[in-house]
Design a protein around this motif. Structure first.
Motif, short mmCIF file in Angstrom:
data_model
loop_
_atom_site.label_atom_id
_atom_site.label_comp_id
_atom_site.label_asym_id
_atom_site.label_seq_id
_atom_site.Cartn_x
_atom_site.Cartn_y
_atom_site.Cartn_z
N GLU A 1 39.00 33.05 55.10
CA GLU A 1 40.28 32.54 54.74
C GLU A 1 40.35 31.74 53.52
N GLU A 2 39.39 31.33 53.02
CA GLU A 2 39.22 30.25 51.80
C GLU A 2 38.88 30.90 50.36
N ASN A 3 38.03 32.11 50.55
CA ASN A 3 37.42 32.68 49.33
C ASN A 3 37.83 34.07 49.08
N PRO A 4 37.93 34.45 47.69
CA PRO A 4 37.67 35.90 47.38
C PRO A 4 36.46 36.66 47.72
N ALA A 5 36.45 37.75 47.78
CA ALA A 5 35.37 38.57 47.97
C ALA A 5 34.07 37.99 47.31
N MET B 1 34.16 36.98 35.76
CA MET B 1 34.71 35.90 36.39
C MET B 1 35.60 35.28 35.43
N THR B 2 35.89 35.71 34.23
CA THR B 2 37.06 35.12 33.57
C THR B 2 38.42 35.43 33.99
N MET B 3 38.56 36.59 35.07
CA MET B 3 39.91 37.01 35.31
C MET B 3 40.55 35.73 35.94
N GLY B 4 41.76 35.79 35.94
CA GLY B 4 42.86 34.84 36.49
C GLY B 4 42.51 34.43 37.59
N ALA B 5 42.31 35.44 38.79
CA ALA B 5 41.95 35.03 39.91
C ALA B 5 40.76 33.97 40.35
N ILE B 6 39.96 34.03 39.38
CA ILE B 6 38.90 32.99 39.35
C ILE B 6 39.14 31.64 38.26
N THR B 7 39.45 32.01 37.18
CA THR B 7 39.92 30.90 36.27
C THR B 7 41.10 29.98 36.60
#
Length: 141
Positions: A14-18, A44-50
């Protein structure tokens, strides 16, 4: 190799992307599916992370989740931040020497399989590579 995407699977985590999920990388991929090869993250520079995480913390979390290679494809400052965060996590014992050895072993095993080394090459013959790709694809299409 498997690349883990930054997708959300709330039924599993529920908390983290894969990419940051121990449930997905370690519990499902490595334990249930018995995948013991290299796991690499999506960039990791994609918006889903940053846009949702500190990139350094996310890199450490991804390694702790079971990823072996962290991709940071853009922005030198972000690359440095990730390297510093990973180094500090190793110094602090958050990432143990045994865990590092395990990740390194998988990467070295992959490099050995394909006879890869750290030798620098002067240039890449892109046309030759494209020709090989066309030859391979031609066998299937």
């Amino acid at each position: 190799m498997v690349m883990v995407a930054h997708i959300l699977l709330p039924e599993i985590d529920e908390e983290n992307p894969a990419t940051l999920s121990k449930s997905i990388i370690t519990d499902i991929l490595r334990s249930e599916m018995k995948f013991d090869k290299v796991v690499i993250t999506d960039d990791m520079t994609m918006g889903a992370i940053t846009e949702n995480f500190d990139i350094g913390d996310a890199a450490v979390k991804s390694i702790m989740a079971g990823a072996d290679i962290i991709l940071v494809c853009h922005d030198h400052e972000k690359q440095v931040k990730v390297l510093e965060a990973l180094k500090q996590a190793a110094i602090d014992g958050i990432i143990t020497e045994d865990e590092l050895d395990m990740h390194i072993y998988r990467i070295l095993k992959l490099k050995q399989k394909y006879n890869l080394n750290d030798e620098k090459i002067e240039s890449v013959d892109v046309e030759k590579i494209n020709e090989k790709i066309r030859d391979i694809l031609g066998r299937y299409f």
